[in-house]
Design a protein around this motif. Structure first.
Motif, short mmCIF file in Angstrom:
data_model
loop_
_atom_site.label_atom_id
_atom_site.label_comp_id
_atom_site.label_asym_id
_atom_site.label_seq_id
_atom_site.Cartn_x
_atom_site.Cartn_y
_atom_site.Cartn_z
N ASN A 136 5.35 7.62 -0.44
CA ASN A 136 6.35 6.64 0.00
C ASN A 136 5.73 5.57 0.88
N GLU A 137 4.86 6.01 1.80
CA GLU A 137 4.23 5.08 2.73
C GLU A 137 3.28 4.12 2.00
N ILE A 138 2.56 4.65 1.01
CA ILE A 138 1.65 3.81 0.21
C ILE A 138 2.46 2.80 -0.61
N PHE A 139 3.50 3.29 -1.29
CA PHE A 139 4.29 2.42 -2.15
C PHE A 139 4.99 1.32 -1.35
N GLU A 140 5.40 1.65 -0.14
CA GLU A 140 6.05 0.65 0.72
C GLU A 140 5.12 -0.55 0.95
N ILE A 141 3.85 -0.26 1.24
CA ILE A 141 2.89 -1.35 1.49
C ILE A 141 2.52 -2.06 0.19
N LEU A 142 2.37 -1.33 -0.89
CA LEU A 142 2.07 -1.97 -2.18
C LEU A 142 3.21 -2.89 -2.61
N GLU A 143 4.43 -2.48 -2.31
CA GLU A 143 5.60 -3.31 -2.63
C GLU A 143 5.54 -4.63 -1.86
N GLU A 144 5.12 -4.55 -0.60
CA GLU A 144 4.97 -5.77 0.22
C GLU A 144 3.87 -6.68 -0.33
N GLU A 145 2.79 -6.06 -0.81
CA GLU A 145 1.58 -6.81 -1.17
C GLU A 145 1.49 -7.18 -2.65
N LYS A 146 2.42 -6.70 -3.46
CA LYS A 146 2.26 -6.87 -4.91
C LYS A 146 2.28 -8.35 -5.32
N ASP A 147 1.31 -8.71 -6.12
CA ASP A 147 1.23 -10.02 -6.76
C ASP A 147 0.13 -9.94 -7.80
N ASP A 148 -0.22 -11.06 -8.41
CA ASP A 148 -1.21 -11.05 -9.49
C ASP A 148 -2.60 -10.69 -9.00
N THR A 149 -2.83 -10.75 -7.69
CA THR A 149 -4.18 -10.49 -7.17
C THR A 149 -4.34 -9.04 -6.69
N LEU A 150 -3.27 -8.26 -6.75
CA LEU A 150 -3.34 -6.85 -6.36
C LEU A 150 -3.62 -6.00 -7.59
N PHE A 151 -4.72 -5.25 -7.56
CA PHE A 151 -5.04 -4.35 -8.68
C PHE A 151 -6.05 -3.31 -8.19
N GLY A 152 -6.23 -2.27 -8.98
CA GLY A 152 -7.21 -1.26 -8.56
C GLY A 152 -6.97 0.09 -9.19
N ILE A 153 -7.32 1.13 -8.43
CA ILE A 153 -7.24 2.52 -8.91
C ILE A 153 -6.50 3.36 -7.87
N PHE A 154 -5.56 4.15 -8.35
CA PHE A 154 -4.89 5.15 -7.51
C PHE A 154 -5.72 6.42 -7.68
N ALA A 167 2.97 3.58 -9.66
CA ALA A 167 1.60 3.16 -9.35
C ALA A 167 1.10 2.14 -10.38
N ILE A 168 1.36 2.42 -11.65
CA ILE A 168 0.93 1.53 -12.73
C ILE A 168 1.61 0.16 -12.60
N SER A 169 2.85 0.15 -12.11
CA SER A 169 3.58 -1.12 -11.95
C SER A 169 2.92 -2.06 -10.93
N TYR A 170 2.06 -1.49 -10.06
CA TYR A 170 1.32 -2.31 -9.08
C TYR A 170 -0.08 -2.64 -9.59
N ASN A 171 -0.27 -2.61 -10.90
CA ASN A 171 -1.57 -2.91 -11.52
C ASN A 171 -2.66 -1.89 -11.14
N MET A 172 -2.25 -0.65 -11.00
CA MET A 172 -3.20 0.41 -10.67
C MET A 172 -3.49 1.28 -11.90
N LYS A 173 -4.77 1.60 -12.10
CA LYS A 173 -5.14 2.67 -13.03
C LYS A 173 -4.99 3.99 -12.27
N LEU A 174 -4.83 5.07 -12.99
CA LEU A 174 -4.74 6.39 -12.37
C LEU A 174 -6.09 7.09 -12.48
N GLY A 175 -6.66 7.47 -11.33
CA GLY A 175 -7.91 8.21 -11.31
C GLY A 175 -7.63 9.69 -11.53
#
Length: 255
Positions: A136-154, A167-175
């Motif tokens: 929940n705490e991670i998703f809260e910050i990703l929700e604030e920061e989400k845009d086309d420049t946010l991407f990476g790996i969970f 997680a995928i909705s924030y442009n994250m791959k799943l490790g």
């Protein structure tokens, strides 16, 4: 066949006796791409040495691990910034929030996470997220920061199907690592409902060794067991899993 380990702490003290042999074992098993997450400034020198020893195989990240966010975290973040200004890294990581060990540092963990996401955007780099007892705490910050420049790996994803989609909705791959081979790991029960294009392989060595090595020191060559399990879950060949997940890693790390 090329296999990519997107998360391995090969500079860890756990490998001090046989680091080169461990890496050679992995390379012999077709694991030829190693992505190395940072923990804090005390490991920077050994990370740089690892890259010097295996320049064709080792790719370094820079960041401050959430369990190492202490009273001096601003000094540590200054070190991260200094290193990013000095040379090239492939990602900001591993960063995030860990409430398993210490809930009292949540505030400064959140501050460090936000700060490092902004650094990733500044340098146009992916982030590699560490999340433990803190979806929940991670998703809260990703929700604030989400845009086309946010991407990476969970990294080390161990959540539910719903959390995977989030997680995928924030442009994250799943490790996906050793947990997928555990009897009580649970992610094996729904993983095939997620397209393979969203998945990368990892070991998190020396931690989280897959079956049949569970409880022992993990190493990058053991990623073959993760590969076997994922191929069985998706009912495809190991070669196909290796090819797709390596391609996914190239998409994230731009190499």
């Amino acid at each position: 066949m090329i296999i990519t380990d997107t998360h391995t702490h090969l500079y860890s003290e756990a490998f001090d006796e046989d680091r080169h042999e461990t890496i050679e074992r992995a390379i012999a098993a077709n694991v030829t791409r190693f992505f190395i997450p940072a923990i804090d400034s005390t490991y920077t020198e050994s990370m740089l040495q690892l890259e010097e020893d295996f320049p064709e195989n080792v790719h370094l990240m820079m960041g401050l691990h959430p369990t190492h966010v202490k009273e001096n975290y601003k000094e540590e973040l200054a070190h991260v910034e200094e290193m990013l200004a000095k040379r090239k890294f492939v990602a900001i990581g591993e960063i995030g929030i860990d409430l398993y060990w210490d809930k009292t540092t949540l505030g400064i963990q959140q501050d460090a996470f936000r700060h490092q996401i902004k650094l990733a955007k500044k340098y146009k780099l992916p982030i590699v997220i560490h999340c433990r007892d803190a979806f929940n705490e991670i998703f809260e910050i990703l929700e604030e920061e989400k845009d086309d420049t946010l991407f990476g790996i969970f990294h080390c994803f161990t959540g539910t199907l719903e959390q995977a989609h989030q997680a995928i909705s924030y442009n994250m791959k799943l490790g996906i690592g050793g947990v997928v081979t555990f009897k009580n790991g649970k992610i094996d029960q729904f993983l095939n409902q997620i397209d393979l294009k969203h998945i990368v392989l990892e070991t998190d060595s020396p931690y989280l060794a897959p079956k049949p090595y569970r409880g022992k020191r993990n190493e990058s060559s053991y990623i073959v067991k993760v590969l076997e399990k994922i191929a069985a879950i998706y009912e495809v060949t190991e070669e196909e899993v290796a090819a797709i997940t390596t391609e996914n890693s190239k998409e994230i790390f731009s190499l």
